[in-house]
Scaffold this active site. Sequence first.
Site, PDB file in Angstrom:
ATOM      1  N   ARG A 163       7.848   2.863   6.467  1.00 52.92           N
ATOM      2  CA  ARG A 163       8.064   1.460   6.796  1.00 52.92           C
ATOM      3  C   ARG A 163       7.729   0.609   5.575  1.00 52.92           C
ATOM      4  O   ARG A 163       6.654   0.746   5.010  1.00 52.92           O
ATOM      5  CB  ARG A 163       7.164   1.037   7.964  1.00 52.92           C
ATOM      6  CG  ARG A 163       7.347   1.862   9.222  1.00 52.92           C
ATOM      7  CD  ARG A 163       6.273   1.501  10.236  1.00 52.92           C
ATOM      8  NE  ARG A 163       6.369   2.326  11.437  1.00 52.92           N
ATOM      9  CZ  ARG A 163       5.482   2.297  12.437  1.00 52.92           C
ATOM     10  NH1 ARG A 163       4.439   1.466  12.351  1.00 52.92           N
ATOM     11  NH2 ARG A 163       5.635   3.075  13.493  1.00 52.92           N
ATOM     12  N   ASP A 199       7.065  -3.289   4.261  1.00 53.90           N
ATOM     13  CA  ASP A 199       6.627  -4.556   4.840  1.00 53.90           C
ATOM     14  C   ASP A 199       7.582  -5.687   4.482  1.00 53.90           C
ATOM     15  O   ASP A 199       8.492  -5.527   3.665  1.00 53.90           O
ATOM     16  CB  ASP A 199       5.227  -4.898   4.346  1.00 53.90           C
ATOM     17  CG  ASP A 199       4.164  -3.991   4.952  1.00 53.90           C
ATOM     18  OD1 ASP A 199       4.352  -3.547   6.098  1.00 53.90           O
ATOM     19  OD2 ASP A 199       3.153  -3.733   4.271  1.00 53.90           O
ATOM     20  N   ARG A 230       0.349  -1.687  -3.298  1.00 52.26           N
ATOM     21  CA  ARG A 230       0.107  -3.089  -3.652  1.00 52.26           C
ATOM     22  C   ARG A 230      -1.370  -3.345  -3.956  1.00 52.26           C
ATOM     23  O   ARG A 230      -1.696  -4.142  -4.837  1.00 52.26           O
ATOM     24  CB  ARG A 230       0.606  -3.992  -2.538  1.00 52.26           C
ATOM     25  CG  ARG A 230       2.131  -4.009  -2.421  1.00 52.26           C
ATOM     26  CD  ARG A 230       2.604  -4.663  -1.135  1.00 52.26           C
ATOM     27  NE  ARG A 230       2.143  -6.042  -1.033  1.00 52.26           N
ATOM     28  CZ  ARG A 230       2.206  -6.747   0.102  1.00 52.26           C
ATOM     29  NH1 ARG A 230       2.702  -6.174   1.213  1.00 52.26           N
ATOM     30  NH2 ARG A 230       1.791  -7.993   0.132  1.00 52.26           N
TER      31      ARG A 230
END
Length: 244
Positions: free
Chosen positions: A50, A52, A197
């Site tokens: 997935r 974001d 990140r």
Amino acid sequence: MNTIRLTIAYDGTAYIGWQRQAQGASIQQLIEGALAQILGETVVLHSSGRTDSGVHALGMVAHFRTERNLPLAAYREGVNRLLPRDVAVQEALEAPADFHARFSARGKWYRYALYQGVVCSPLLDRTAWHLRGALDWTAMEEGARLFVGTHDFAAFRSSGCEAKGTVREIYAVDLVREGELLYINVRGSGFLRNMVRVMVGTLVEIGMGKRPAGDIGRLLEGGDRCQAGRTAPSRGLCLMEVWY
């Protein structure tokens, strides 16, 4: 029953992420809707992971199963005619019956883009994190090497991460400079939510001189998210490739 594997690219700026949700437009929802029009039946896409909101992809892999026997071109050209210009199926292949986009994956490559121009570039604003000021590239490379190997990445995930285990293997973290663009390439067996990140945000703090390169080892051992760097903006992250 046919198993169809899709490779998908998208600019994630306008979307809530890959996964279908109750509100907002998702990549999964768009492609499932297009497939339903092509096939005349409802299908469920299973992805390799997935992404974001705001995160991009050049090599997201997903699969679905159908009893229909359509030419593969229907799943690329046909579906793309029904999609907006910022989402496209790059490839459609028949896959073995036991193929699963997530559970069959052997590894992933993410790339994070940093832009260091004096003035923000309108053409890069959607796909790179604009940072002003010099970065100590040598210190960042030193810190990046400490990520490589099998470690507990509890300190490098978001509070909303639902993964039961936090141990992951990182194959390589490479820093590449192309003019005013700096790329951080992270290759690994799998990733926690926002892991790349947070890794990037921590490396940037090292580059700014806000923490020593050796801090990476301390964070991996300590597992405290509050001690790691900020979560880098989503717009600089792109899923480049998934390996099988």
